[in-house]
Motif scaffolding. Structure first.
Motif, PDB file in Angstrom:
ATOM      1  N   PRO A 194      48.781  46.383  41.298  1.00 25.91           N
ATOM      2  CA  PRO A 194      50.096  45.910  40.978  1.00 25.91           C
ATOM      3  C   PRO A 194      50.346  45.459  39.576  1.00 25.91           C
ATOM      4  N   VAL A 195      49.404  44.568  39.070  1.00 26.02           N
ATOM      5  CA  VAL A 195      49.469  44.183  37.845  1.00 26.02           C
ATOM      6  C   VAL A 195      48.304  44.099  37.116  1.00 26.02           C
ATOM      7  N   SER A 196      48.182  44.752  35.651  1.00 27.44           N
ATOM      8  CA  SER A 196      47.096  44.555  34.900  1.00 27.44           C
ATOM      9  C   SER A 196      47.071  43.120  34.267  1.00 27.44           C
ATOM     10  N   LEU A 197      45.900  42.727  33.890  1.00 31.62           N
ATOM     11  CA  LEU A 197      45.621  41.281  33.461  1.00 31.62           C
ATOM     12  C   LEU A 197      44.163  41.368  32.805  1.00 31.62           C
ATOM     13  N   GLY A 198      44.259  40.808  31.570  1.00 37.33           N
ATOM     14  CA  GLY A 198      42.871  40.762  30.782  1.00 37.33           C
ATOM     15  C   GLY A 198      42.518  39.220  30.796  1.00 37.33           C
ATOM     16  N   GLY A 199      42.411  38.764  32.103  1.00 37.74           N
ATOM     17  CA  GLY A 199      42.113  37.381  31.945  1.00 37.74           C
ATOM     18  C   GLY A 199      41.201  36.431  31.564  1.00 37.74           C
ATOM     19  N   ARG A 250      46.380  35.141  44.994  1.00 36.52           N
ATOM     20  CA  ARG A 250      45.868  35.126  46.351  1.00 36.52           C
ATOM     21  C   ARG A 250      46.438  36.516  46.919  1.00 36.52           C
ATOM     22  N   ALA A 251      47.541  37.019  46.824  1.00 41.78           N
ATOM     23  CA  ALA A 251      48.140  37.986  47.266  1.00 41.78           C
ATOM     24  C   ALA A 251      47.336  39.554  46.861  1.00 41.78           C
ATOM     25  N   GLY A 252      46.533  39.312  45.940  1.00 45.36           N
ATOM     26  CA  GLY A 252      45.898  40.580  45.054  1.00 45.36           C
ATOM     27  C   GLY A 252      46.990  41.188  44.125  1.00 45.36           C
ATOM     28  N   GLY A 253      47.668  40.357  43.604  1.00 40.73           N
ATOM     29  CA  GLY A 253      48.820  41.054  42.805  1.00 40.73           C
ATOM     30  C   GLY A 253      48.092  41.611  41.255  1.00 40.73           C
ATOM     31  N   PHE A 254      47.094  40.718  40.967  1.00 41.53           N
ATOM     32  CA  PHE A 254      46.183  41.231  39.723  1.00 41.53           C
ATOM     33  C   PHE A 254      45.178  42.093  39.974  1.00 41.53           C
ATOM     34  N   VAL A 255      44.949  43.013  38.966  1.00 43.74           N
ATOM     35  CA  VAL A 255      43.829  44.121  39.154  1.00 43.74           C
ATOM     36  C   VAL A 255      42.406  43.348  39.624  1.00 43.74           C
ATOM     37  N   ASP A 256      41.776  43.938  40.492  1.00 46.80           N
ATOM     38  CA  ASP A 256      40.483  43.296  40.963  1.00 46.80           C
ATOM     39  C   ASP A 256      39.681  43.289  39.467  1.00 46.80           C
ATOM     40  N   GLY A 257      38.924  42.108  39.503  1.00 45.94           N
ATOM     41  CA  GLY A 257      38.201  41.724  38.481  1.00 45.94           C
ATOM     42  C   GLY A 257      38.706  41.423  37.175  1.00 45.94           C
ATOM     43  N   PHE A 258      40.216  40.946  37.240  1.00 47.28           N
ATOM     44  CA  PHE A 258      40.762  40.545  36.133  1.00 47.28           C
ATOM     45  C   PHE A 258      40.276  39.525  35.227  1.00 47.28           C
ATOM     46  N   ALA A 259      39.567  38.647  35.983  1.00 44.15           N
ATOM     47  CA  ALA A 259      38.840  37.521  35.142  1.00 44.15           C
ATOM     48  C   ALA A 259      37.792  37.920  34.196  1.00 44.15           C
ATOM     49  N   ILE A 261      38.074  40.999  32.467  1.00 43.65           N
ATOM     50  CA  ILE A 261      38.663  41.905  31.603  1.00 43.65           C
ATOM     51  C   ILE A 261      39.212  41.176  30.259  1.00 43.65           C
ATOM     52  N   ALA A 262      39.076  41.557  29.130  1.00 43.49           N
ATOM     53  CA  ALA A 262      39.219  41.176  27.804  1.00 43.49           C
ATOM     54  C   ALA A 262      40.350  41.876  27.222  1.00 43.49           C
ATOM     55  N   ALA A 263      41.407  41.157  26.906  1.00 41.19           N
ATOM     56  CA  ALA A 263      42.328  41.587  26.091  1.00 41.19           C
ATOM     57  C   ALA A 263      42.248  42.318  24.671  1.00 41.19           C
ATOM     58  N   ASP A 264      41.187  41.459  24.044  1.00 45.70           N
ATOM     59  CA  ASP A 264      40.854  42.021  22.730  1.00 45.70           C
ATOM     60  C   ASP A 264      40.425  43.651  22.708  1.00 45.70           C
ATOM     61  N   SER A 265      39.990  43.837  23.755  1.00 43.42           N
ATOM     62  CA  SER A 265      39.266  45.488  23.982  1.00 43.42           C
ATOM     63  C   SER A 265      40.420  46.457  24.329  1.00 43.42           C
ATOM     64  N   ASN A 266      41.661  45.912  24.623  1.00 45.92           N
ATOM     65  CA  ASN A 266      42.665  46.707  25.179  1.00 45.92           C
ATOM     66  C   ASN A 266      42.695  47.343  26.361  1.00 45.92           C
ATOM     67  N   ALA A 267      41.640  46.661  27.218  1.00 48.18           N
ATOM     68  CA  ALA A 267      41.343  47.409  28.399  1.00 48.18           C
ATOM     69  C   ALA A 267      42.630  47.173  29.553  1.00 48.18           C
ATOM     70  N   ASP A 268      43.151  45.959  29.202  1.00 47.79           N
ATOM     71  CA  ASP A 268      44.242  45.745  30.357  1.00 47.79           C
ATOM     72  C   ASP A 268      45.569  46.639  30.003  1.00 47.79           C
ATOM     73  N   GLN A 269      45.771  46.954  28.600  1.00 50.22           N
ATOM     74  CA  GLN A 269      46.740  47.995  28.469  1.00 50.22           C
ATOM     75  C   GLN A 269      46.118  49.528  28.852  1.00 50.22           C
ATOM     76  N   ALA A 270      44.960  49.839  28.767  1.00 49.57           N
ATOM     77  CA  ALA A 270      44.652  51.060  29.253  1.00 49.57           C
ATOM     78  C   ALA A 270      44.831  51.049  30.782  1.00 49.57           C
ATOM     79  N   LEU A 271      44.747  50.094  31.621  1.00 54.13           N
ATOM     80  CA  LEU A 271      45.044  50.132  32.904  1.00 54.13           C
ATOM     81  C   LEU A 271      46.397  50.562  33.330  1.00 54.13           C
ATOM     82  N   LEU A 272      47.506  50.287  32.332  1.00 53.79           N
ATOM     83  CA  LEU A 272      48.682  50.505  32.477  1.00 53.79           C
ATOM     84  C   LEU A 272      49.119  52.063  32.109  1.00 53.79           C
ATOM     85  N   TYR A 273      48.444  52.534  30.877  1.00 54.38           N
ATOM     86  CA  TYR A 273      48.811  53.680  30.583  1.00 54.38           C
ATOM     87  C   TYR A 273      47.829  54.966  31.071  1.00 54.38           C
ATOM     88  N   THR A 274      46.971  54.423  31.907  1.00 54.38           N
ATOM     89  CA  THR A 274      46.135  55.484  32.614  1.00 54.38           C
ATOM     90  C   THR A 274      46.459  55.751  33.982  1.00 54.38           C
TER      91      THR A 274
END
Length: 441
Positions: A194-199, A250-259, A261-274
């Protein structure tokens, strides 16, 4: 946009590095590192294009027209700047004009008598003040007085979504928090996060709390937290916001393993555009990198964007926003009268001009200049630029990001406790208690 995730990370690091240093700088000639050898004005800026070029051109243009008030310019990389400014401020050897991100760091400067009160300057230059977004002045204001000049570009936090994935599941973008929660099982059942997050970066988590605090408690709650009102973090509205974000976890709203994922690598953005994730809450600066790296995701019209959803029964204005209201420059209180005069002349005549406004737009940013949207013209990003312009200029309140608005001590504690909150290793009440303990720091 001109601000990369790495630059954003440097903003946060700088914001946490503002306590005044007690140690002095070693002497660099008779004038000191923050002073021009002639006794004139000095200005420090940050490196990195296109911002460095725009800033340099502005100073060069001013110097050509004002030979008797020339400004000596020095550019620093982010890490070098944060080290230099701490010691320079503490040793009364700061540049005449210095970058600041307002908020808690600026407040420290003010309370230690290190920066000039610019309120009289803006009274004398009312036309200049009226030219800038009113919302940009809050982070430059301490105890009712203005201590920094808003300038450059605005970068609010934006709710992004993948139009292709919404079409795939037959859903509409969430207008309310309840809508958002209802979308979680819809996307999960379709095998989509549901939601990408570079936690791992923590400040990305903070964006969710900032909007929830605003939508539930309104501008008053934000202001009370900034002002250090006792127990503001544990008010019912605060606890409600903290509980809601854990409900989403708790509902699983964020992508699995979000904690991890680093935002500095743009991995969170890549999840959205891929097409791996349907939604993302992130800064306006991510638009440019998604356009550059996401194939036809942006140019093909697959990226959707909107303001954060409302919360039913909340006190917040749905038009309010959070993020970075602008860039800021302050004037050193310890500079000579001659240097201060040159600095203020530059702030009045050289920092915000038609040329700098056009340059920021050409770089893909929205200047904090009222009416600058008339210059968007036929840009392929015109729709996006107009959205950001309307969001920022029309916001009844533009709350500055907490890691910049709070004191350095409180901001550090905030990021530490946000990590615990999102990994469910602390309760809302424990989070609130920990943050209340930083009040007055």
């Amino acid at each position: 946009m001109t601000t990369t995730p790495a630059t954003r990370r440097s903003f946060l690091t700088l914001a946490l590095a503002t306590p005044l240093a007690a140690s002095a700088l070693a002497a660099c000639g008779s004038s000191g590192p923050g002073q021009a050898s002639s006794g004139g004005a000095t200005m420090w800026i940050l490196t990195g294009q296109p911002g460095e070029g725009i800033r340099t051109d502005a100073v060069d243009t001013f110097n050509e027209a004002n030979g008797d008030q020339e400004i000596t310019l020095t550019a620093f990389q982010n890490d070098a700047y944060k080290a230099k400014i701490r010691t320079a401020i503490g040793a009364d050897q700061a540049p005449t004009i210095l970058p600041t991100w307002g908020g808690g760091g600026l407040r420290d400067y003010v309370r230690n008598g290190k920066v000039e009160d610019l309120t009289p300057f803006f009274e004398e230059n009312a036309d200049l003040k009226d030219k800038l977004f009113p919302s940009a002045f809050a982070a430059a204001t301490v105890d009712g007085k203005i201590y920094a000049m808003p300038c450059e570009a605005v970068t609010p936090i934006v709710f992004y979504y993948n139009k292709k994935l919404f079409d795939q599941v037959g859903a509409q973008p969430p207008a309310t928090w309840d809508d958002l929660m209802a979308l979680v099982p819809v996307f999960k059942d379709a095998g989509i996060a549901p939601v990408s997050l570079g936690g791992q970066s923590r400040w990305t988590n903070m964006m969710w709390l900032e909007y929830l605090y605003d939508r539930i408690g309104g501008a008053e709650l934000f202001q009370d937290i900034y002002d250090g009102e006792p127990d503001a973090w544990s008010r019912p509205e605060s606890l409600d916001a903290l509980t809601k974000v854990q409900d989403l976890v708790r509902a699983g709203g964020f992508v699995d393993g979000f904690a991890s994922i680093a935002a500095d690598s743009n991995a969170d953005q890549a999840l959205l555009y891929t097409d791996k994730a349907a939604m993302m809450l992130h800064g306006a600066w991510t638009y440019g990198s998604m356009k550059a790296d996401g194939g036809d995701f942006v140019t093909g019209g697959h990226l959707g964007y909107m303001n954060f959803p409302t919360v039913t029964g909340g006190k917040g204005d749905p038009a309010a926003t959070v993020g970075n209201p602008s860039g800021y420059y302050a004037v050193s209180a310890t500079a000579t009268d001659e240097a201060k005069a040159a600095a203020k002349a530059f702030l009045a005549e050289g920092l915000v001009t038609d040329a700098t406004t056009d340059a920021w737009i050409a770089a893909g940013s929205v200047p904090i200049v009222v009416g600058s949207d008339s210059r968007f013209g036929d840009s392929e990003d015109a729709d996006w630029l107009q959205f950001v312009y309307d969001l920022a200029s029309g916001a009844p309140t533009f709350q500055q990001s907490w890691d910049q608005a709070l004191s350095p001590t409180a901001a550090d504690a905030l990021l530490e406790n946000i990590e615990k909150l999102f990994t469910l290793s602390t309760t809302p009440q424990q989070f609130a208690d920990a943050m209340n303990a930083t009040t007055g720091s």
